[in-house]
Design a protein around this motif. Structure first.
Motif, PDB file in Angstrom:
ATOM      1  N   ALA A 210       0.812  -1.230   0.000  1.00 36.07           N
ATOM      2  CA  ALA A 210       0.000   0.000   0.000  1.00 36.07           C
ATOM      3  C   ALA A 210       0.840   1.272   0.000  1.00 36.07           C
ATOM      4  CB  ALA A 210      -0.942  -0.006   1.212  1.00 36.07           C
ATOM      5  N   THR A 211       2.076   1.205   0.486  1.00 38.09           N
ATOM      6  CA  THR A 211       2.841   2.443   0.657  1.00 38.09           C
ATOM      7  C   THR A 211       4.223   2.444   0.016  1.00 38.09           C
ATOM      8  OG1 THR A 211       3.786   1.697   2.761  1.00 38.09           O
ATOM      9  CG2 THR A 211       1.688   2.901   2.866  1.00 38.09           C
ATOM     10  N   SER A 212       4.684   1.340  -0.537  1.00 42.95           N
ATOM     11  CA  SER A 212       6.074   1.241  -0.976  1.00 42.95           C
ATOM     12  C   SER A 212       6.351   1.620  -2.427  1.00 42.95           C
ATOM     13  CB  SER A 212       6.591  -0.193  -0.758  1.00 42.95           C
ATOM     14  OG  SER A 212       6.638  -0.507   0.604  1.00 42.95           O
ATOM     15  N   ALA A 213       5.353   1.758  -3.268  1.00 43.04           N
ATOM     16  CA  ALA A 213       5.599   1.923  -4.710  1.00 43.04           C
ATOM     17  C   ALA A 213       6.507   3.112  -5.025  1.00 43.04           C
ATOM     18  CB  ALA A 213       4.273   2.043  -5.467  1.00 43.04           C
ATOM     19  N   ASP A 214       6.194   4.284  -4.533  1.00 40.51           N
ATOM     20  CA  ASP A 214       7.027   5.448  -4.840  1.00 40.51           C
ATOM     21  C   ASP A 214       8.411   5.326  -4.220  1.00 40.51           C
ATOM     22  OD1 ASP A 214       5.445   7.049  -6.586  1.00 40.51           O
ATOM     23  OD2 ASP A 214       4.189   7.628  -4.888  1.00 40.51           O
ATOM     24  N   ILE A 215       8.492   4.747  -3.036  1.00 45.26           N
ATOM     25  CA  ILE A 215       9.788   4.557  -2.375  1.00 45.26           C
ATOM     26  C   ILE A 215      10.657   3.614  -3.211  1.00 45.26           C
ATOM     27  CG2 ILE A 215      10.907   3.581  -0.326  1.00 45.26           C
ATOM     28  CD1 ILE A 215       8.280   4.482   1.193  1.00 45.26           C
ATOM     29  N   ILE A 216      10.071   2.535  -3.713  1.00 44.71           N
ATOM     30  CA  ILE A 216      10.807   1.586  -4.549  1.00 44.71           C
ATOM     31  C   ILE A 216      11.296   2.274  -5.817  1.00 44.71           C
ATOM     32  CG2 ILE A 216      10.578  -0.497  -5.970  1.00 44.71           C
ATOM     33  CD1 ILE A 216       8.563  -1.503  -3.781  1.00 44.71           C
ATOM     34  N   LEU A 217      10.420   3.025  -6.473  1.00 37.89           N
ATOM     35  CA  LEU A 217      10.822   3.708  -7.710  1.00 37.89           C
ATOM     36  C   LEU A 217      11.886   4.763  -7.453  1.00 37.89           C
ATOM     37  CD1 LEU A 217       7.423   3.973  -9.608  1.00 37.89           C
ATOM     38  CD2 LEU A 217       9.281   2.315  -9.935  1.00 37.89           C
ATOM     39  N   ASP A 218      11.814   5.450  -6.321  1.00 39.52           N
ATOM     40  CA  ASP A 218      12.877   6.402  -5.973  1.00 39.52           C
ATOM     41  C   ASP A 218      14.208   5.668  -5.808  1.00 39.52           C
ATOM     42  OD1 ASP A 218      11.032   8.478  -5.982  1.00 39.52           O
ATOM     43  OD2 ASP A 218      10.858   8.577  -3.789  1.00 39.52           O
ATOM     44  N   GLY A 219      14.181   4.527  -5.125  1.00 34.04           N
ATOM     45  CA  GLY A 219      15.397   3.742  -4.932  1.00 34.04           C
ATOM     46  C   GLY A 219      15.958   3.219  -6.244  1.00 34.04           C
ATOM     47  N   ILE A 220      15.077   2.835  -7.147  1.00 27.47           N
ATOM     48  CA  ILE A 220      15.521   2.354  -8.454  1.00 27.47           C
ATOM     49  C   ILE A 220      16.137   3.492  -9.263  1.00 27.47           C
ATOM     50  CG2 ILE A 220      14.717   1.460 -10.666  1.00 27.47           C
ATOM     51  CD1 ILE A 220      12.801  -0.287  -9.036  1.00 27.47           C
TER      52      ILE A 220
END
Length: 125
Positions: free
Chosen positions: A80-90
């Motif tokens: 629910a909350t990780s999508a933008d964090i993952i894309l920032d990390g990528i």
């Protein structure tokens, strides 16, 4: 231009709270990542669903890979909350020649959720 990054998302990851007949946490994470990526035109990443990354005890799980770079596997992600964090990390990963982002620059979810770091495959001469 740098090589594209592939984000493999385990769609069969199951959260303990998942209902038996509803979409699994991994599938929800995949959908959230696809929607977040659509809002970032030109991002150097392709999202690929996979049926299993064999990290069942640490759902939700993704793997980040690119030619000539280290591959990372991350678990314990919140669909629910990780999508933008993952894309920032990528985005940070994509900006490196070898895939190694300095520890302090990685998102907290990547620091605490790392499952494996796999060396780049050798290139045949």
């Amino acid at each position: 231009m740098s090589d594209p990054v592939v984000l493999y998302v385990c769609t069969t990851c199951r959260d303990a709270a998942d209902p038996a007949d509803g979409p699994r946490a991994g599938a929800r994470l995949h959908d959230a990542l696809a929607a977040a990526l659509a809002a970032r035109p030109g991002a150097p990443v392709t999202i690929e669903p996979v049926e299993c990354l064999s990290v069942c005890k640490r759902s939700c799980t993704v793997a980040v890979a690119s030619p000539g770079r280290w591959t990372y596997v991350y678990g314990d992600l919140d669909p629910a909350t990780s999508a933008d964090i993952i894309l920032d990390g990528i985005g940070l990963y994509a900006g490196t020649p070898d895939g190694i982002v300095p520890w302090r620059e990685r998102p907290q979810e990547f620091r605490k959720g790392v499952v494996a770091r796999i060396p780049p495959a050798p290139v045949n001469a």
